[in-house]
Design an enzyme around this catalytic site. Sequence first.
Site, PDB file in Angstrom:
ATOM      1  N   ARG A  34      16.096  -3.200   6.326  1.00 43.07           N
ATOM      2  CA  ARG A  34      15.648  -3.530   7.644  1.00 43.07           C
ATOM      3  C   ARG A  34      14.114  -3.807   7.919  1.00 43.07           C
ATOM      4  NH1 ARG A  34      18.885  -1.820  11.984  1.00 43.07           N
ATOM      5  NH2 ARG A  34      21.000  -2.545  11.418  1.00 43.07           N
ATOM      6  N   ASP A 140      17.656  -1.261  26.808  1.00 44.84           N
ATOM      7  CA  ASP A 140      17.614  -1.219  25.277  1.00 44.84           C
ATOM      8  C   ASP A 140      16.193  -0.423  25.105  1.00 44.84           C
ATOM      9  OD1 ASP A 140      19.471  -1.880  22.854  1.00 44.84           O
ATOM     10  OD2 ASP A 140      17.402  -1.707  22.277  1.00 44.84           O
TER      11      ASP A 140
END
Length: 272
Positions: A34, A140
Amino acid sequence: MSVSAQTFDYVADLVRTRSAIQLGPGKEYLVESRLAPLARERGMVGPAAVDAYVRDVRRGPDRGELTRVVEALTTNETSWFRDSAAFGALRTHLLPGLRAQRPGPLRIWSAACSTGQEPYSIAMTLLEAGETRFSVLATDLSTAVLAQATRGEYSQLEMNRGLPAPMLVRHFARAGAGWAVKDELRRRVGFAQHNLLQRPPPGPFDVVFLRNVLIYFDTTTKRDIVARVRRAMRPGGFLILGAAESMVGIDDAWERVTVTGGPVYRAPGGTP
């Protein structure tokens, strides 16, 4: 090559502090995969690129860069109508029950919505059922994924992940090499940044999708999040969890609803 223990411990602590998500042993590969794109953006390549990137971030803590690190580790994979049985349950079981008792507009909350496929799938499900009196709030932690969700623009590859062809034609229009949500669908869904560790958005909500989220937290944090969600729901409203999640050991006050479509619970305090 995996990241160093020092890098992993720092990133895991940062993510835990900012989001309460636990990155336990064995997740080093996730940190490396990531954060590698962020390292490349700074010209760092090679086996130790992520270690060098994290050292650089730690030397000069930039709030924006720290946020990018957290968002990179907390953004999850998504697709259209993921675990499709849940949407079938919404259409065939939950919606008729709600409509029998509530004549007004329905309010639905899609928590941890990522790039928007879930809330748009919810809205499409209701529209396909002939329901027009509803709104969906999608939230989110990541501002980056919310930006794409708000634009409602997706590549062909993203569209191919679970979206039935008839719905593609009805609810999307060509936008260059990709697709964009049509206005009729877009105006049904609103987006806002929200951390599940904080006060929930203003309710009350008739249905909350909190799917594939609780699995990332410890039991104490799960209980805190569910308590906040409960306060934002209408009595007797429905909570839909992910296929591998349940309320067992978290909050026994919720009533398990027998439906084909995964874990669905009714909030205490009323019967829809």
